[in-house]
Design a protein around this motif. Structure first.
Motif, PDB file in Angstrom:
ATOM      1  N   GLY A  50       0.834  -1.188   0.000  1.00  0.00           N
ATOM      2  CA  GLY A  50       0.000   0.000   0.000  1.00  0.00           C
ATOM      3  C   GLY A  50       0.869   1.238   0.000  1.00  0.00           C
ATOM      4  N   GLY A  51       0.244   2.411   0.137  1.00  0.00           N
ATOM      5  CA  GLY A  51       1.028   3.632   0.177  1.00  0.00           C
ATOM      6  C   GLY A  51       0.149   4.832   0.428  1.00  0.00           C
ATOM      7  N   GLY A  52       0.805   5.977   0.657  1.00  0.00           N
ATOM      8  CA  GLY A  52       0.078   7.204   0.870  1.00  0.00           C
ATOM      9  C   GLY A  52      -0.426   7.339   2.281  1.00  0.00           C
ATOM     10  N   SER A  53      -0.966   8.528   2.583  1.00  0.00           N
ATOM     11  CA  SER A  53      -1.502   8.798   3.908  1.00  0.00           C
ATOM     12  C   SER A  53      -2.853   8.120   4.071  1.00  0.00           C
ATOM     13  CB  SER A  53      -1.640  10.301   4.118  1.00  0.00           C
ATOM     14  OG  SER A  53      -0.369  10.925   4.132  1.00  0.00           O
ATOM     15  N   PRO A  54      -3.196   7.737   5.296  1.00  0.00           N
ATOM     16  CA  PRO A  54      -4.481   7.080   5.530  1.00  0.00           C
ATOM     17  C   PRO A  54      -5.626   8.068   5.418  1.00  0.00           C
ATOM     18  CG  PRO A  54      -3.354   7.483   7.608  1.00  0.00           C
ATOM     19  CD  PRO A  54      -2.386   7.851   6.522  1.00  0.00           C
ATOM     20  N   PRO A  55      -6.821   7.607   5.069  1.00  0.00           N
ATOM     21  CA  PRO A  55      -7.981   8.501   5.005  1.00  0.00           C
ATOM     22  C   PRO A  55      -8.364   8.965   6.406  1.00  0.00           C
ATOM     23  CG  PRO A  55      -8.659   6.223   4.691  1.00  0.00           C
ATOM     24  CD  PRO A  55      -7.156   6.224   4.687  1.00  0.00           C
ATOM     25  N   VAL A  56      -8.606  10.256   6.556  1.00  0.00           N
ATOM     26  CA  VAL A  56      -8.886  10.837   7.874  1.00  0.00           C
ATOM     27  C   VAL A  56     -10.395  10.966   8.058  1.00  0.00           C
ATOM     28  CG1 VAL A  56      -8.540  12.832   9.377  1.00  0.00           C
ATOM     29  CG2 VAL A  56      -6.717  12.117   7.810  1.00  0.00           C
ATOM     30  N   PRO A  57     -10.954  10.354   9.107  1.00  0.00           N
ATOM     31  CA  PRO A  57     -12.386  10.523   9.367  1.00  0.00           C
ATOM     32  C   PRO A  57     -12.676  11.899   9.943  1.00  0.00           C
ATOM     33  CG  PRO A  57     -11.386   9.244  11.115  1.00  0.00           C
ATOM     34  CD  PRO A  57     -10.298   9.498  10.095  1.00  0.00           C
ATOM     35  N   ARG A  58     -13.901  12.374   9.755  1.00  0.00           N
ATOM     36  CA  ARG A  58     -14.328  13.652  10.316  1.00  0.00           C
ATOM     37  C   ARG A  58     -15.185  13.400  11.549  1.00  0.00           C
ATOM     38  NH1 ARG A  58     -17.809  16.488   7.842  1.00  0.00           N
ATOM     39  NH2 ARG A  58     -17.181  18.416   8.871  1.00  0.00           N
ATOM     40  N   PHE A  59     -14.952  14.194  12.581  1.00  0.00           N
ATOM     41  CA  PHE A  59     -15.725  14.100  13.818  1.00  0.00           C
ATOM     42  C   PHE A  59     -16.468  15.405  14.051  1.00  0.00           C
ATOM     43  CE2 PHE A  59     -12.584  10.821  14.294  1.00  0.00           C
ATOM     44  CZ  PHE A  59     -13.197   9.828  15.054  1.00  0.00           C
ATOM     45  N   VAL A  60     -17.681  15.300  14.582  1.00  0.00           N
ATOM     46  CA  VAL A  60     -18.527  16.452  14.862  1.00  0.00           C
ATOM     47  C   VAL A  60     -18.799  16.510  16.357  1.00  0.00           C
ATOM     48  CG1 VAL A  60     -20.788  17.504  14.480  1.00  0.00           C
ATOM     49  CG2 VAL A  60     -19.602  16.358  12.591  1.00  0.00           C
ATOM     50  N   ASP A 376      -9.784   0.921  15.233  1.00  0.00           N
ATOM     51  CA  ASP A 376      -9.715   1.315  13.819  1.00  0.00           C
ATOM     52  C   ASP A 376     -10.839   2.314  13.553  1.00  0.00           C
ATOM     53  OD1 ASP A 376      -9.537   1.584  11.095  1.00  0.00           O
ATOM     54  OD2 ASP A 376      -9.676  -0.554  10.638  1.00  0.00           O
ATOM     55  N   VAL A 377     -10.513   3.613  13.567  1.00  0.00           N
ATOM     56  CA  VAL A 377     -11.553   4.644  13.461  1.00  0.00           C
ATOM     57  C   VAL A 377     -11.922   4.983  12.029  1.00  0.00           C
ATOM     58  CG1 VAL A 377     -10.956   5.675  15.688  1.00  0.00           C
ATOM     59  CG2 VAL A 377      -9.885   6.542  13.590  1.00  0.00           C
ATOM     60  N   ASN A 378     -11.124   4.548  11.050  1.00  0.00           N
ATOM     61  CA  ASN A 378     -11.465   4.820   9.640  1.00  0.00           C
ATOM     62  C   ASN A 378     -11.753   3.544   8.857  1.00  0.00           C
ATOM     63  OD1 ASN A 378      -8.879   3.839   9.525  1.00  0.00           O
ATOM     64  ND2 ASN A 378      -7.992   5.603   8.463  1.00  0.00           N
ATOM     65  N   ASP A 379     -11.818   2.401   9.544  1.00  0.00           N
ATOM     66  CA  ASP A 379     -12.260   1.131   8.961  1.00  0.00           C
ATOM     67  C   ASP A 379     -11.443   0.698   7.758  1.00  0.00           C
ATOM     68  OD1 ASP A 379     -14.219   0.743  10.872  1.00  0.00           O
ATOM     69  OD2 ASP A 379     -15.810   1.664   9.680  1.00  0.00           O
ATOM     70  N   ALA A 422      -8.905  15.767  11.843  1.00  0.00           N
ATOM     71  CA  ALA A 422     -10.142  15.055  12.182  1.00  0.00           C
ATOM     72  C   ALA A 422     -11.143  15.940  12.913  1.00  0.00           C
ATOM     73  CB  ALA A 422      -9.818  13.833  13.031  1.00  0.00           C
ATOM     74  N   GLY A 423     -10.684  17.108  13.383  1.00  0.00           N
ATOM     75  CA  GLY A 423     -11.587  18.071  14.008  1.00  0.00           C
ATOM     76  C   GLY A 423     -11.844  17.866  15.476  1.00  0.00           C
ATOM     77  N   ILE A 424     -10.939  17.195  16.201  1.00  0.00           N
ATOM     78  CA  ILE A 424     -11.201  16.905  17.607  1.00  0.00           C
ATOM     79  C   ILE A 424     -10.279  17.661  18.557  1.00  0.00           C
ATOM     80  CG2 ILE A 424     -12.104  14.608  17.074  1.00  0.00           C
ATOM     81  CD1 ILE A 424      -9.440  13.458  18.148  1.00  0.00           C
ATOM     82  N   ILE A 461     -18.399  10.899  11.627  1.00  0.00           N
ATOM     83  CA  ILE A 461     -19.219  10.863  10.413  1.00  0.00           C
ATOM     84  C   ILE A 461     -18.428  10.332   9.222  1.00  0.00           C
ATOM     85  CG2 ILE A 461     -20.712  12.701  11.257  1.00  0.00           C
ATOM     86  CD1 ILE A 461     -19.344  14.565   9.210  1.00  0.00           C
ATOM     87  N   GLY A 462     -17.195   9.830   9.488  1.00  0.00           N
ATOM     88  CA  GLY A 462     -16.425   9.179   8.439  1.00  0.00           C
ATOM     89  C   GLY A 462     -16.140  10.087   7.266  1.00  0.00           C
ATOM     90  N   ALA A 463     -16.617   9.701   6.092  1.00  0.00           N
ATOM     91  CA  ALA A 463     -16.431  10.493   4.878  1.00  0.00           C
ATOM     92  C   ALA A 463     -17.627  11.397   4.603  1.00  0.00           C
ATOM     93  CB  ALA A 463     -16.211   9.562   3.687  1.00  0.00           C
TER      94      ALA A 463
END
Length: 571
Positions: A50-60, A376-379, A422-424, A461-463
């Motif tokens: 794999g490669g690259g940065s992991p997807p970042v989930p958004r939190f509200v 695992d917060v971004n699944d 992630a907004g936290i 809220i994930g993506a």
């Protein structure tokens, strides 16, 4: 008791303590090589292709809108407390929240959240749960009746609350012969030994308030509380001394021999000659004893706050993350094949989880970290790490603008700090926490207790956009059941095969920072089309591989050949 190896074959029998010393000599010779190999294994298990940065989930921020309004109050007696327990107390699958109150009352909140919708909580007030002086709590089914009970830790008498169903509780100390004492308790763990009807409890007491200010304030002994000969009540506590003012405890089968030993993380601020501890806990007829340097236990002195464990290297044995002031530690076994040789090396810097200073906010003083949790917060199938942070009160020399950390696992085995993205980010003084799927949508939310500030609730809220969740990857939610006293199968090891990735989780009660969770085990599985689960039960019996459907929940019963799907709102 005979355990099982990570692959399900019979485990190596327990070795005598004298044999450990001879095994240790060979172990230390290969220490440097083993550490390099360990780091390479981490990279491989993370997927080097794999490669690259992991997807970042958004939190509200959802605390106010969800009705989760509560504050942990502090004074000198309560300032290192502040825990939270999450568990399902009305059998609808959704986790309720129990929050410590410190100088104010604790509070139970019922979960009324619709699946995938806005978070909603309603206070459930009662004299049994609205207790003063609560520092933290851990859920567990003490009497095996299928109803979750609560171990409530306090600055004063600790209480075992017996669950009655429908989120009702009654005092259980007298029923179970449990002496709650009158100390200031800041650590707890539980496990089942053999076929005992009640769990064995470990209780960690902090320095007495009256001793603060003395030249060398003494820390009380900790206690191991086992069932008595009748099996239906607790006997006299077994002292675990000397004690060094613990802030976290965890029973774990750290070397996979089928025995769950007790790890204790201690607050160095209040001792001179102490260290981190690992107690061997043999069968109930034998007394526990601390591992020594001659047996491979290396001296480690930190301001120990919290413990999290997870198998990051893929060898079937858990790494141990230890929060502290300044440097945090990530320990891995030097020779994971050597049973009863607890020789660890640190790899926090190599993997990017040392996080000794704040990531944002401009404060360059050392951080103070408390509650760690591997989830695992971004699944995406890679393990992430959440760590709460916050100054003890206004301790000089340590950061005051010290927000909690969210670190996402990457494909090369390292972690990236993403709390800001992630907004936290908040600058309150964090303490205990829970990382848990509150609305059963497959995205893990965050509850964080702060010192003298409103509780934080972050809806994942994930993506998604706005406040509407959207998935990031697939996932499974699992629960495990077996006949007998230990109904939730605490002490089991779970293997989750998702495509080419194998995730291994140990079911435990304890760790963190006086905060516990009992309920669905969440595992992100990325884009895997097929997921299989296998359980090594607490007595070492290995169950069959069972298919579970990605994007849903399943219950695995011991003795069953197939997992039982579960749907929110269904039976």
């Amino acid at each position: 008791m005979t355990g099982a190896s990570p692959t399900g074959s019979p485990a190596e029998p327990e070795r005598s303590r004298s044999m450990r010393s001879s095994a240790l000599a060979g172990t230390l010779v290969i220490a440097a090589v083993a550490l390099v190999v360990t780091i390479l294994v981490v990279a491989v298990s993370g997927g080097l292709l794999g490669g690259g940065s992991p997807p970042v989930p958004r939190f509200v921020d959802a605390a106010a809108s969800a009705g989760l309004v509560h504050r942990y109050g502090s004074d000198p007696e309560h300032k290192v407390g502040g825990g939270v327990a999450t568990f399902d107390c009305d059998d609808d699958g959704r986790p309720e929240i129990y929050l410590a109150g410190g100088t104010g009352p604790a509070a139970l909140f019922h979960n009324d959240s619709p699946v995938g919708g806005p978070l909603r909580f309603t206070p459930r007030s009662s004299s049994e749960t609205d207790l003063d002086d609560v520092t933290g709590a851990y859920p567990l089914d003490i009497d095996g009746d299928g109803l979750t009970d609560l171990a409530v830790l306090r600055a004063g008498e600790n209480l075992l609350l017996r669950g009655l169903g429908d989120c009702r509780f009654e005092r259980g100390n007298e029923r179970w012969g449990f002496d709650g004492g009158d100390a200031r308790t800041m650590a707890f763990a539980a496990t089942w030994e053999g076929d005992a009807a009640l769990p064995t409890l470990a209780i960690g007491d902090y320095i007495a308030l009256t001793a603060i200010g003395t030249p060398i304030p003494p820390c009380p002994d900790n206690e191991l509380v086992r069932p008595d000969a009748s099996g239906t009540a607790y006997g006299e506590p077994i002292p675990l001394g000397p004690g060094y003012c613990p802030l976290s405890m965890l029973f774990s089968d750290w070397d996979r021999v089928g025995r769950r030993d007790l790890r204790i993380s201690n607050d160095r601020q209040y001792y001179v000659d102490g260290l981190e501890q690992l107690w061997q806990v043999p069968p109930a007829a034998a007394a526990p004893s601390g591992y020594t340097e001659q047996e491979g236990w290396r001296t480690l002195k930190i301001w120990g706050m919290g413990i999290a464990s997870h198998d990051l290297t893929g060898d079937g044995r858990p790494e141990v993350y230890l929060t502290s002031q300044g440097d945090n530690k990530l320990q891995t076994l030097v020779d994971p094949g050597a049973a009863d040789v607890p020789t660890y090396e640190d790899m926090a810097l190599e993997l990017g989880v040392n996080v000794a200073q704040p990531a944002v906010g401009g404060d360059e003083l050392p951080s103070t970290a408390w509650h760690p949790a591997f989830e695992d917060v971004n699944d995406d199938g890679l393990m992430d790490l959440f760590v709460t942070k916050g100054n003890v009160s206004e301790q000089e020399g340590y950061a005051t603008r010290d927000p909690s950390e969210l670190l996402l696992g990457t494909h090369d085995g390292t972690f990236e700090r993403v709390a800001d993205a992630a907004g936290i980010v908040r600058y309150e003084r964090g303490r205990g926490a829970a990382v848990v799927d509150l609305d059963l949508d497959g995205l893990l939310d965050i509850v964080q207790v702060d010192l003298d500030a409103p509780v934080e609730l972050w809806h994942n809220i994930g993506a998604g956009e706005g406040t509407t969740p959207a998935p990031m990857g697939d996932w499974v939610g699992l629960r495990f059941q077996q006949p007998g006293p230990n109904r939730d199968a605490i002490g089991s090891w779970v293997e989750i095969q998702a495509g080419d990735t194998t995730i291994q989780r140990e079911l435990t009660v304890g760790g963190g920072h006086i905060s516990g969770h009992l309920g669905w085990l969440h595992a992100g599985v990325g884009d895997a089309e097929r997921v299989e689960v296998r359980v090594t039960w607490p007595d070492g019996e290995v169950g069959p591989w069972q298919d579970v459907t990605p994007g849903g929940f399943a219950i695995i019963d011991r003795g069953a050949s197939a997992a039982q799907p579960w749907t929110p709102g269904g039976d």
